[in-house]
Write a protein that holds these residues in place. Structure first.
Motif, PDB file in Angstrom:
ATOM      1  N   LEU A  33    -118.882  47.719 -26.655  1.00  0.00           N
ATOM      2  CA  LEU A  33    -119.370  48.127 -24.915  1.00  0.00           C
ATOM      3  C   LEU A  33    -119.715  47.194 -25.011  1.00  0.00           C
ATOM      4  CD1 LEU A  33    -122.328  51.218 -25.346  1.00  0.00           C
ATOM      5  CD2 LEU A  33    -119.524  51.030 -23.498  1.00  0.00           C
ATOM      6  N   ARG A  34    -119.826  45.852 -25.403  1.00  0.00           N
ATOM      7  CA  ARG A  34    -120.104  44.516 -25.366  1.00  0.00           C
ATOM      8  C   ARG A  34    -118.544  43.926 -24.955  1.00  0.00           C
ATOM      9  NH1 ARG A  34    -123.892  40.705 -25.890  1.00  0.00           N
ATOM     10  NH2 ARG A  34    -125.445  42.319 -27.025  1.00  0.00           N
ATOM     11  N   MET A  35    -117.819  44.500 -25.891  1.00  0.00           N
ATOM     12  CA  MET A  35    -116.625  43.901 -25.528  1.00  0.00           C
ATOM     13  C   MET A  35    -115.683  44.491 -24.468  1.00  0.00           C
ATOM     14  SD  MET A  35    -115.089  44.709 -29.732  1.00  0.00           S
ATOM     15  CE  MET A  35    -115.424  43.881 -31.156  1.00  0.00           C
ATOM     16  N   ALA A  42    -113.490  38.672 -17.729  1.00  0.00           N
ATOM     17  CA  ALA A  42    -111.796  38.440 -17.664  1.00  0.00           C
ATOM     18  C   ALA A  42    -111.966  38.467 -17.349  1.00  0.00           C
ATOM     19  CB  ALA A  42    -111.098  38.133 -19.566  1.00  0.00           C
ATOM     20  N   ARG A  43    -111.227  39.248 -16.099  1.00  0.00           N
ATOM     21  CA  ARG A  43    -110.668  39.670 -14.982  1.00  0.00           C
ATOM     22  C   ARG A  43    -111.788  39.717 -13.875  1.00  0.00           C
ATOM     23  NH1 ARG A  43    -108.686  41.601 -19.878  1.00  0.00           N
ATOM     24  NH2 ARG A  43    -105.831  42.944 -19.473  1.00  0.00           N
ATOM     25  N   GLY A  44    -113.028  39.271 -13.940  1.00  0.00           N
ATOM     26  CA  GLY A  44    -113.407  39.128 -12.430  1.00  0.00           C
ATOM     27  C   GLY A  44    -114.716  39.722 -12.230  1.00  0.00           C
ATOM     28  N   ILE A  45    -114.898  41.196 -13.293  1.00  0.00           N
ATOM     29  CA  ILE A  45    -115.823  42.042 -12.932  1.00  0.00           C
ATOM     30  C   ILE A  45    -116.007  41.772 -13.634  1.00  0.00           C
ATOM     31  CG2 ILE A  45    -115.564  44.755 -12.885  1.00  0.00           C
ATOM     32  CD1 ILE A  45    -111.893  44.426 -13.159  1.00  0.00           C
ATOM     33  N   GLU A  46    -117.555  42.220 -12.744  1.00  0.00           N
ATOM     34  CA  GLU A  46    -118.965  41.911 -13.475  1.00  0.00           C
ATOM     35  C   GLU A  46    -119.759  42.709 -13.428  1.00  0.00           C
ATOM     36  OE1 GLU A  46    -120.410  38.841 -14.779  1.00  0.00           O
ATOM     37  OE2 GLU A  46    -118.209  37.922 -13.778  1.00  0.00           O
ATOM     38  N   VAL A  47    -120.059  43.688 -14.773  1.00  0.00           N
ATOM     39  CA  VAL A  47    -120.618  44.322 -14.796  1.00  0.00           C
ATOM     40  C   VAL A  47    -121.160  44.460 -16.441  1.00  0.00           C
ATOM     41  CG1 VAL A  47    -118.365  45.685 -15.844  1.00  0.00           C
ATOM     42  CG2 VAL A  47    -119.790  47.619 -14.742  1.00  0.00           C
TER      43      VAL A  47
END
Length: 241
Positions: A33-35, A42-47
């Motif tokens: 899940l961390r990966m 890296a694609r600008g998605i903060e979740v």
């Protein structure tokens, strides 16, 4: 164009493309899940990884059920095998059935390796598939023969050594995920995860004896089916945003 705010994604901050992409990464590849969290970042998605976990719990089985309905009918040879897995320090058995093409038909996590457990697997398979196979191929575990005599007496049963490599070869992906997840935490977690994992693997499985061009075509079709299942835009997943 499909509506990104399909009712199944109501009240979710992220659109279907992001949610389905995260779930695809988690179930398709041996990633923690961390990966997945870092790949999205890296694609600008903060979740957070906890959000990814909740998405997998909420949507994963529904995706798997839709995939199952869209796959071609299974073959008429069932290969059955069982492998030991350790859960919370206790030995459990993962029972799995695949057809002659390597498509996983179903799995069942149980605490026993006996005739009763084999009967449960056969009953589940018959209920799910709707018909008995022409041939059932297993290892030499006597529980299979006892279960078959009661559940599927008219089915040919082969137990010769070496015939069941098809089923045995379906276990390594599970072993990789087991290591990545530092073992399953409960039988229920293993059952839920692997039920989805195997169906996603079925969808994106590379057919045997295919050349590169045919494989690319089958992969495009798999992405298209995934988009239909998840109500996401196919270009978003294929391009990785």
């Amino acid at each position: 164009m499909k509506n990104a705010r399909h009712p199944r994604y109501a009240r979710h901050r992220f659109p279907a493309e992001v949610i389905s992409y995260a779930i695809w990464l988690y179930f398709r590849f041996p990633l923690s899940l961390r990966m997945v969290e870092e790949m999205l970042a890296a694609r600008g998605i903060e979740v957070s990884r906890e959000t990814v976990r909740q998405w997998a719990l909420k949507f994963g089985q529904g995706y798997a059920n839709q995939i199952r309905r869209r796959l071609p009918a299974p073959g008429d040879k069932w290969h059955l095998d069982e492998v030991v897995i350790s859960i919370a320090g206790r030995k459990h058995w993962l029972w799995r059935a695949v057809d002659q093409h390597g498509v996983v038909l179903d799995i069942l996590v149980q605490s026993r390796r006996n005739a009763k457990a084999a009967k449960r697997l056969l009953r589940k398979l018959l209920k799910r598939q709707g018909a008995a196979p022409r041939v059932m191929i297993t290892d030499k575990l006597a529980s299979y023969a006892a279960a078959k005599r009661e559940i599927m007496p008219g089915v040919e049963h082969r137990q010769q050594r070496g015939l069941n490599n098809r089923a045995e070869n379906s276990h390594p992906p599970t072993r990789r995920r087991e290591r990545m997840m530092k073992r399953f935490k409960s039988a229920g977690q293993a059952q839920r995860f692997l039920s989805v994992h195997d169906q996603v693997g079925n969808l994106f499985r590379r057919p045997a004896n295919t050349n590169a061009a045919d494989y690319r075509k089958s992969r495009v079709q798999a992405f298209t089916t995934w988009a239909e299942v998840t109500w996401a835009e196919v270009t978003g997943l294929a391009a990785g945003f």
